[in-house]
Write a protein that holds these residues in place. Structure first.
Motif, PDB file in Angstrom:
ATOM      1  N   GLN A 181      35.539  20.921  35.396  1.00 30.11           N
ATOM      2  CA  GLN A 181      35.212  22.273  35.837  1.00 30.11           C
ATOM      3  C   GLN A 181      36.485  23.052  36.147  1.00 30.11           C
ATOM      4  OE1 GLN A 181      32.670  22.272  39.247  1.00 30.11           O
ATOM      5  NE2 GLN A 181      32.888  24.470  39.629  1.00 30.11           N
ATOM      6  N   THR A 182      36.517  24.312  35.776  1.00 30.69           N
ATOM      7  CA  THR A 182      37.665  25.176  36.047  1.00 30.69           C
ATOM      8  C   THR A 182      37.258  26.272  37.022  1.00 30.69           C
ATOM      9  OG1 THR A 182      38.600  24.788  33.850  1.00 30.69           O
ATOM     10  CG2 THR A 182      39.357  26.736  35.026  1.00 30.69           C
ATOM     11  N   ALA A 183      38.085  26.499  38.021  1.00 31.16           N
ATOM     12  CA  ALA A 183      37.785  27.523  39.018  1.00 31.16           C
ATOM     13  C   ALA A 183      37.828  28.913  38.404  1.00 31.16           C
ATOM     14  CB  ALA A 183      38.783  27.441  40.167  1.00 31.16           C
ATOM     15  N   THR A 184      36.951  29.764  38.883  1.00 29.06           N
ATOM     16  CA  THR A 184      36.981  31.173  38.513  1.00 29.06           C
ATOM     17  C   THR A 184      38.002  31.891  39.383  1.00 29.06           C
ATOM     18  OG1 THR A 184      34.640  31.123  37.889  1.00 29.06           O
ATOM     19  CG2 THR A 184      35.610  33.290  38.318  1.00 29.06           C
ATOM     20  N   VAL A 185      38.763  32.786  38.783  1.00 30.46           N
ATOM     21  CA  VAL A 185      39.754  33.587  39.501  1.00 30.46           C
ATOM     22  C   VAL A 185      39.192  34.994  39.683  1.00 30.46           C
ATOM     23  CG1 VAL A 185      42.099  34.514  39.509  1.00 30.46           C
ATOM     24  CG2 VAL A 185      41.640  32.263  38.491  1.00 30.46           C
ATOM     25  N   TYR A 186      39.145  35.444  40.940  1.00 33.31           N
ATOM     26  CA  TYR A 186      38.661  36.783  41.262  1.00 33.31           C
ATOM     27  C   TYR A 186      39.813  37.637  41.771  1.00 33.31           C
ATOM     28  CZ  TYR A 186      34.026  34.621  41.133  1.00 33.31           C
ATOM     29  OH  TYR A 186      32.889  33.946  40.739  1.00 33.31           O
ATOM     30  N   THR A 187      39.936  38.837  41.226  1.00 33.33           N
ATOM     31  CA  THR A 187      40.949  39.785  41.698  1.00 33.33           C
ATOM     32  C   THR A 187      40.336  41.098  42.162  1.00 33.33           C
ATOM     33  OG1 THR A 187      41.302  40.601  39.447  1.00 33.33           O
ATOM     34  CG2 THR A 187      42.747  38.820  40.211  1.00 33.33           C
ATOM     35  N   HIS A 188      39.034  41.272  41.954  1.00 31.57           N
ATOM     36  CA  HIS A 188      38.354  42.506  42.327  1.00 31.57           C
ATOM     37  C   HIS A 188      37.045  42.172  43.022  1.00 31.57           C
ATOM     38  CE1 HIS A 188      41.047  44.751  39.612  1.00 31.57           C
ATOM     39  NE2 HIS A 188      40.805  43.791  38.733  1.00 31.57           N
ATOM     40  N   CYS A 189      36.668  42.974  43.993  1.00 26.32           N
ATOM     41  CA  CYS A 189      35.328  42.878  44.557  1.00 26.32           C
ATOM     42  C   CYS A 189      34.320  43.414  43.542  1.00 26.32           C
ATOM     43  CB  CYS A 189      35.235  43.689  45.851  1.00 26.32           C
ATOM     44  SG  CYS A 189      36.273  43.052  47.191  1.00 26.32           S
ATOM     45  N   THR A 190      33.071  43.025  43.712  1.00 24.20           N
ATOM     46  CA  THR A 190      32.033  43.471  42.791  1.00 24.20           C
ATOM     47  C   THR A 190      30.965  44.318  43.471  1.00 24.20           C
ATOM     48  OG1 THR A 190      30.837  41.391  43.136  1.00 24.20           O
ATOM     49  CG2 THR A 190      32.349  41.493  41.260  1.00 24.20           C
ATOM     50  N   ALA A 191      30.891  44.297  44.783  1.00 22.83           N
ATOM     51  CA  ALA A 191      29.891  45.081  45.518  1.00 22.83           C
ATOM     52  C   ALA A 191      30.435  46.472  45.789  1.00 22.83           C
ATOM     53  CB  ALA A 191      29.526  44.378  46.820  1.00 22.83           C
ATOM     54  N   ALA A 192      29.735  47.488  45.337  1.00 14.62           N
ATOM     55  CA  ALA A 192      30.217  48.865  45.423  1.00 14.62           C
ATOM     56  C   ALA A 192      30.431  49.300  46.869  1.00 14.62           C
ATOM     57  CB  ALA A 192      29.230  49.801  44.742  1.00 14.62           C
ATOM     58  N   ASN A 193      31.482  50.108  47.051  1.00 14.65           N
ATOM     59  CA  ASN A 193      31.832  50.685  48.349  1.00 14.65           C
ATOM     60  C   ASN A 193      32.199  49.636  49.398  1.00 14.65           C
ATOM     61  OD1 ASN A 193      31.379  53.418  47.518  1.00 14.65           O
ATOM     62  ND2 ASN A 193      29.181  53.041  47.697  1.00 14.65           N
ATOM     63  N   LYS A 194      32.672  48.492  48.934  1.00 13.32           N
ATOM     64  CA  LYS A 194      33.096  47.427  49.832  1.00 13.32           C
ATOM     65  C   LYS A 194      34.601  47.226  49.710  1.00 13.32           C
ATOM     66  CE  LYS A 194      28.917  46.010  51.171  1.00 13.32           C
ATOM     67  NZ  LYS A 194      28.052  46.984  50.452  1.00 13.32           N
ATOM     68  N   VAL A 195      35.223  46.956  50.840  1.00 12.84           N
ATOM     69  CA  VAL A 195      36.645  46.598  50.881  1.00 12.84           C
ATOM     70  C   VAL A 195      36.776  45.273  51.599  1.00 12.84           C
ATOM     71  CG1 VAL A 195      38.917  47.179  51.830  1.00 12.84           C
ATOM     72  CG2 VAL A 195      37.488  48.972  50.833  1.00 12.84           C
ATOM     73  N   ALA A 196      37.535  44.352  51.010  1.00 12.51           N
ATOM     74  CA  ALA A 196      37.852  43.085  51.654  1.00 12.51           C
ATOM     75  C   ALA A 196      39.307  43.120  52.111  1.00 12.51           C
ATOM     76  CB  ALA A 196      37.620  41.918  50.700  1.00 12.51           C
TER      77      ALA A 196
END
Length: 251
Positions: A28-43
């Motif tokens: 299994q290979t990890a997924t890399v996330y660089t952007h949020c996907t939920a609108a109007n959300k900031v992390a």
């Protein structure tokens, strides 16, 4: 919630269970996330702790009704098992903020072997589970650096990789004024989401930039959430009870 099989087997044995398999085998290979996907959300994320300013950052977030994500090292600016620092880690977790892995000693994982990568990952995972009871589902590689070997190692550990799409610049010499200006620019362009990199170890971030950024982001209509929330994913692989410190809790 039950432990994922690999994570539970590893922690039960106290040994590097994944090292025996060749990294050339399919896995299994990890997924890399660089952007949020939920609108109007900031992390808002904070790297390199735990450190002196952690409790104050948590309190600032709490006062604004915001949640943050802390990517902790095991032994970088301080030892995570230090009585004061582990108390701060537990404080952040107990206040509903996400705790995650930034690896043990902040080494560039792309320069390490398969076994060394796992060692950097499991030691901080174990520490976070001991201190909070939660086994992390997220890792941020130091410097944001990863390769196929790192993704593979994270994947078999049940981890996803979270990087960022906005850098406040606080770890590379930006002044508080420059970091604020960077926030002004990104907020002015009003993207649907922001995944922001900050560093817990910078006093200017804790006491000057963070309050400013929170006020500006909220005024622009953003909700400040954890990485897991902004991606619609689980923050932890398992959640249990914290453990009692013993002679193994050391750096």
């Amino acid at each position: 919630m039950m432990y994922k099989t690999l994570a539970a087997a590893f922690l039960a044995s106290g040994a590097l269970q994944f090292a025996s398999a060749s990294p050339l085998e399919p896995r299994q290979t990890a997924t890399v996330y660089t952007h949020c996907t939920a609108a109007n959300k900031v992390a808002l994320t904070f790297d390199d702790g735990p450190y002196n300013y952690l409790t104050d950052i948590v309190n600032t977030l709490d006062a604004a009704g915001a949640k943050g994500t802390f990517f902790f090292n095991g032994n970088n600016w301080g030892c995570i098992y230090d009585t004061t620092l582990r108390g701060k880690v537990k404080y952040a977790y107990d206040h509903g903020h996400q705790v995650a892995s930034h690896t043990w000693a902040h080494k560039d994982l792309t320069t390490l072997t398969w076994d060394q990568i796992h060692d950097e990952m499991w030691r901080v995972e174990q520490a976070l589970q001991r201190i909070t009871g939660a086994y992390p589902a997220w890792v941020r590689p130091p410097y944001g650096n990863y390769n196929d070997l790192v993704k593979s190692a994270a994947g078999v550990r049940g981890l996803s990789i979270a990087n960022w799409d906005f850098d406040s610049g606080d770890s590379t010499g930006a002044s508080a004024a420059q970091s604020k200006s960077s926030y002004d620019q990104i907020i002015g362009s009003h993207p649907s989401t922001i995944l922001a990199l900050n560093h817990e170890t910078q006093s200017s971030t804790a006491y000057d930039v963070l309050p400013y950024a929170i006020q500006k982001l909220k005024a622009a209509g953003y909700q400040l959430v954890t990485v897991a929330e902004c991606l619609g994913k689980a923050p932890y692989q398992s959640v249990g009870s914290p453990q009692t410190p013993d002679g193994n809790w050391h750096c």
